[in-house]
Scaffold this motif. Structure first.
Motif, PDB file in Angstrom:
ATOM      1  N   MET A  47     -42.763  45.615 -70.497  1.00  0.00           N
ATOM      2  CA  MET A  47     -42.007  46.398 -69.550  1.00  0.00           C
ATOM      3  C   MET A  47     -42.232  47.894 -69.815  1.00  0.00           C
ATOM      4  SD  MET A  47     -38.117  45.552 -68.553  1.00  0.00           S
ATOM      5  CE  MET A  47     -37.790  45.575 -66.839  1.00  0.00           C
ATOM      6  N   ILE A  48     -42.411  48.635 -68.765  1.00  0.00           N
ATOM      7  CA  ILE A  48     -42.670  50.069 -68.900  1.00  0.00           C
ATOM      8  C   ILE A  48     -41.359  50.847 -68.907  1.00  0.00           C
ATOM      9  CG2 ILE A  48     -43.794  52.082 -67.876  1.00  0.00           C
ATOM     10  CD1 ILE A  48     -45.772  50.083 -66.540  1.00  0.00           C
ATOM     11  N   ILE A  49     -40.468  50.516 -67.986  1.00  0.00           N
ATOM     12  CA  ILE A  49     -39.168  51.197 -67.943  1.00  0.00           C
ATOM     13  C   ILE A  49     -38.051  50.156 -67.947  1.00  0.00           C
ATOM     14  CG2 ILE A  49     -39.970  53.326 -66.872  1.00  0.00           C
ATOM     15  CD1 ILE A  49     -39.003  52.296 -64.167  1.00  0.00           C
ATOM     16  N   GLU A  50     -36.960  50.510 -68.568  1.00  0.00           N
ATOM     17  CA  GLU A  50     -35.805  49.631 -68.684  1.00  0.00           C
ATOM     18  C   GLU A  50     -34.771  49.998 -67.617  1.00  0.00           C
ATOM     19  OE1 GLU A  50     -35.568  47.150 -70.897  1.00  0.00           O
ATOM     20  OE2 GLU A  50     -37.436  47.633 -71.937  1.00  0.00           O
ATOM     21  N   LEU A  51     -33.912  49.053 -67.304  1.00  0.00           N
ATOM     22  CA  LEU A  51     -32.856  49.272 -66.320  1.00  0.00           C
ATOM     23  C   LEU A  51     -31.954  50.442 -66.728  1.00  0.00           C
ATOM     24  CD1 LEU A  51     -31.305  48.450 -63.766  1.00  0.00           C
ATOM     25  CD2 LEU A  51     -30.039  46.813 -65.195  1.00  0.00           C
ATOM     26  N   LYS A  52     -31.548  50.479 -67.990  1.00  0.00           N
ATOM     27  CA  LYS A  52     -30.624  51.517 -68.457  1.00  0.00           C
ATOM     28  C   LYS A  52     -31.205  52.914 -68.257  1.00  0.00           C
ATOM     29  CE  LYS A  52     -27.823  52.874 -72.392  1.00  0.00           C
ATOM     30  NZ  LYS A  52     -28.239  53.877 -73.300  1.00  0.00           N
ATOM     31  N   GLU A  53     -32.461  53.109 -68.672  1.00  0.00           N
ATOM     32  CA  GLU A  53     -33.060  54.439 -68.536  1.00  0.00           C
ATOM     33  C   GLU A  53     -33.343  54.786 -67.072  1.00  0.00           C
ATOM     34  OE1 GLU A  53     -36.701  54.699 -70.826  1.00  0.00           O
ATOM     35  OE2 GLU A  53     -37.412  52.793 -70.043  1.00  0.00           O
ATOM     36  N   LYS A  63     -33.672  46.337 -60.473  1.00  0.00           N
ATOM     37  CA  LYS A  63     -34.579  45.428 -61.186  1.00  0.00           C
ATOM     38  C   LYS A  63     -35.777  45.054 -60.312  1.00  0.00           C
ATOM     39  CE  LYS A  63     -31.068  43.414 -64.188  1.00  0.00           C
ATOM     40  NZ  LYS A  63     -30.237  42.223 -64.463  1.00  0.00           N
ATOM     41  N   VAL A  64     -35.519  44.804 -59.033  1.00  0.00           N
ATOM     42  CA  VAL A  64     -36.610  44.483 -58.103  1.00  0.00           C
ATOM     43  C   VAL A  64     -37.552  45.680 -57.972  1.00  0.00           C
ATOM     44  CG1 VAL A  64     -37.153  43.988 -55.679  1.00  0.00           C
ATOM     45  CG2 VAL A  64     -35.312  42.740 -56.824  1.00  0.00           C
ATOM     46  N   LEU A  65     -36.992  46.875 -57.814  1.00  0.00           N
ATOM     47  CA  LEU A  65     -37.812  48.077 -57.661  1.00  0.00           C
ATOM     48  C   LEU A  65     -38.612  48.381 -58.921  1.00  0.00           C
ATOM     49  CD1 LEU A  65     -35.315  50.394 -55.724  1.00  0.00           C
ATOM     50  CD2 LEU A  65     -37.228  49.064 -54.797  1.00  0.00           C
ATOM     51  N   ILE A  66     -38.008  48.184 -60.084  1.00  0.00           N
ATOM     52  CA  ILE A  66     -38.717  48.400 -61.355  1.00  0.00           C
ATOM     53  C   ILE A  66     -39.905  47.442 -61.451  1.00  0.00           C
ATOM     54  CG2 ILE A  66     -38.561  48.096 -63.857  1.00  0.00           C
ATOM     55  CD1 ILE A  66     -35.592  49.110 -63.579  1.00  0.00           C
ATOM     56  N   GLY A  67     -39.662  46.168 -61.176  1.00  0.00           N
ATOM     57  CA  GLY A  67     -40.747  45.181 -61.221  1.00  0.00           C
ATOM     58  C   GLY A  67     -41.854  45.508 -60.236  1.00  0.00           C
ATOM     59  N   ALA A  68     -41.468  45.921 -59.032  1.00  0.00           N
ATOM     60  CA  ALA A  68     -42.464  46.264 -58.012  1.00  0.00           C
ATOM     61  C   ALA A  68     -43.276  47.489 -58.423  1.00  0.00           C
ATOM     62  CB  ALA A  68     -41.773  46.510 -56.675  1.00  0.00           C
ATOM     63  N   ALA A  69     -42.629  48.491 -58.994  1.00  0.00           N
ATOM     64  CA  ALA A  69     -43.342  49.699 -59.424  1.00  0.00           C
ATOM     65  C   ALA A  69     -44.327  49.383 -60.544  1.00  0.00           C
ATOM     66  CB  ALA A  69     -42.345  50.767 -59.876  1.00  0.00           C
ATOM     67  N   GLU A  70     -43.907  48.558 -61.489  1.00  0.00           N
ATOM     68  CA  GLU A  70     -44.799  48.191 -62.591  1.00  0.00           C
ATOM     69  C   GLU A  70     -45.974  47.358 -62.087  1.00  0.00           C
ATOM     70  OE1 GLU A  70     -42.393  46.588 -65.769  1.00  0.00           O
ATOM     71  OE2 GLU A  70     -41.446  48.530 -66.118  1.00  0.00           O
ATOM     72  N   ASN A  72     -46.047  57.648 -71.638  1.00  0.00           N
ATOM     73  CA  ASN A  72     -45.077  58.451 -70.896  1.00  0.00           C
ATOM     74  C   ASN A  72     -45.489  58.712 -69.463  1.00  0.00           C
ATOM     75  OD1 ASN A  72     -43.157  58.631 -72.930  1.00  0.00           O
ATOM     76  ND2 ASN A  72     -44.133  60.411 -73.847  1.00  0.00           N
ATOM     77  N   GLN A  73     -46.770  58.891 -69.213  1.00  0.00           N
ATOM     78  CA  GLN A  73     -47.211  59.141 -67.842  1.00  0.00           C
ATOM     79  C   GLN A  73     -46.997  57.907 -66.974  1.00  0.00           C
ATOM     80  OE1 GLN A  73     -51.141  60.742 -67.603  1.00  0.00           O
ATOM     81  NE2 GLN A  73     -50.861  61.456 -65.511  1.00  0.00           N
ATOM     82  N   ALA A  74     -47.195  56.733 -67.538  1.00  0.00           N
ATOM     83  CA  ALA A  74     -46.934  55.494 -66.796  1.00  0.00           C
ATOM     84  C   ALA A  74     -45.441  55.349 -66.524  1.00  0.00           C
ATOM     85  CB  ALA A  74     -47.456  54.288 -67.576  1.00  0.00           C
ATOM     86  N   PHE A  85     -40.862  55.827 -62.692  1.00  0.00           N
ATOM     87  CA  PHE A  85     -39.615  56.496 -62.308  1.00  0.00           C
ATOM     88  C   PHE A  85     -39.739  57.147 -60.931  1.00  0.00           C
ATOM     89  CE2 PHE A  85     -38.346  57.157 -66.987  1.00  0.00           C
ATOM     90  CZ  PHE A  85     -37.449  56.101 -66.969  1.00  0.00           C
ATOM     91  N   VAL A  86     -40.841  57.834 -60.693  1.00  0.00           N
ATOM     92  CA  VAL A  86     -41.050  58.513 -59.406  1.00  0.00           C
ATOM     93  C   VAL A  86     -41.105  57.493 -58.274  1.00  0.00           C
ATOM     94  CG1 VAL A  86     -42.693  59.875 -58.040  1.00  0.00           C
ATOM     95  CG2 VAL A  86     -42.152  60.557 -60.391  1.00  0.00           C
ATOM     96  N   LEU A  87     -41.829  56.414 -58.483  1.00  0.00           N
ATOM     97  CA  LEU A  87     -41.956  55.397 -57.444  1.00  0.00           C
ATOM     98  C   LEU A  87     -40.624  54.692 -57.189  1.00  0.00           C
ATOM     99  CD1 LEU A  87     -44.191  54.476 -55.597  1.00  0.00           C
ATOM    100  CD2 LEU A  87     -44.820  52.757 -57.284  1.00  0.00           C
ATOM    101  N   VAL A  88     -39.908  54.322 -58.253  1.00  0.00           N
ATOM    102  CA  VAL A  88     -38.603  53.682 -58.086  1.00  0.00           C
ATOM    103  C   VAL A  88     -37.644  54.622 -57.362  1.00  0.00           C
ATOM    104  CG1 VAL A  88     -36.543  52.876 -59.324  1.00  0.00           C
ATOM    105  CG2 VAL A  88     -38.799  52.056 -60.004  1.00  0.00           C
ATOM    106  N   THR A  89     -37.651  55.894 -57.733  1.00  0.00           N
ATOM    107  CA  THR A  89     -36.782  56.870 -57.079  1.00  0.00           C
ATOM    108  C   THR A  89     -37.086  56.956 -55.590  1.00  0.00           C
ATOM    109  OG1 THR A  89     -36.581  58.184 -59.100  1.00  0.00           O
ATOM    110  CG2 THR A  89     -36.065  59.294 -57.030  1.00  0.00           C
ATOM    111  N   ASP A  90     -38.351  57.055 -55.263  1.00  0.00           N
ATOM    112  CA  ASP A  90     -38.752  57.145 -53.860  1.00  0.00           C
ATOM    113  C   ASP A  90     -38.308  55.910 -53.093  1.00  0.00           C
ATOM    114  OD1 ASP A  90     -40.206  58.368 -51.633  1.00  0.00           O
ATOM    115  OD2 ASP A  90     -41.648  56.750 -51.934  1.00  0.00           O
TER     116      ASP A  90
END
Length: 99
Positions: free
Chosen positions: A1-7, A24-31, A47-49, A54-59
């Motif tokens: 996993m690249i990013i966690e739900l909490k962060e 969780k769905v958006l995190i999985g889709a972004a990864e 960190n760049q990944a 983060f940018v993609l999930v935010t969008d």
């Protein structure tokens, strides 16, 4: 996993658990998007990944009604620039094409 739900929730400044399933769905889709676009498997040490996800999930989170399989026009340049750099990463033990 690249990013966690909490962060991710900290990044988006979200309190509470109401949006956890969506996030969780958006995190999985972004990864998955990053892996499919680069052919590389990243983890939380890149960190760049992380920033890319983060940018993609935010969008996608902020534009849920318009969600599709690509980033919105607002972040397209940032995402494309980051993707280009991440596509050209050479991991330890990989061969590089000698130009």
């Amino acid at each position: 996993m690249i990013i966690e739900l909490k962060e991710t929730k900290e990044w988006l400044r979200i309190d509470g658990d109401d949006e956890d399933t969506t996030l969780k769905v958006l995190i999985g889709a972004a990864e998955n998007y990053l892996k499919n676009a680069t052919g590389h498997e990243f983890d939380q040490t890149y960190n760049q990944a992380k920033l890319f996800c983060f940018v993609l999930v935010t969008d996608w989170y902020e534009n849920r009604e318009l969600i599709g399989n690509k980033p919105s026009e607002k972040v397209r340049f940032t995402i494309q620039s980051m993707l280009t750099q991440l596509q050209n990463i050479t991991f330890e033990g990989e061969e590089t094409s000698g130009i």
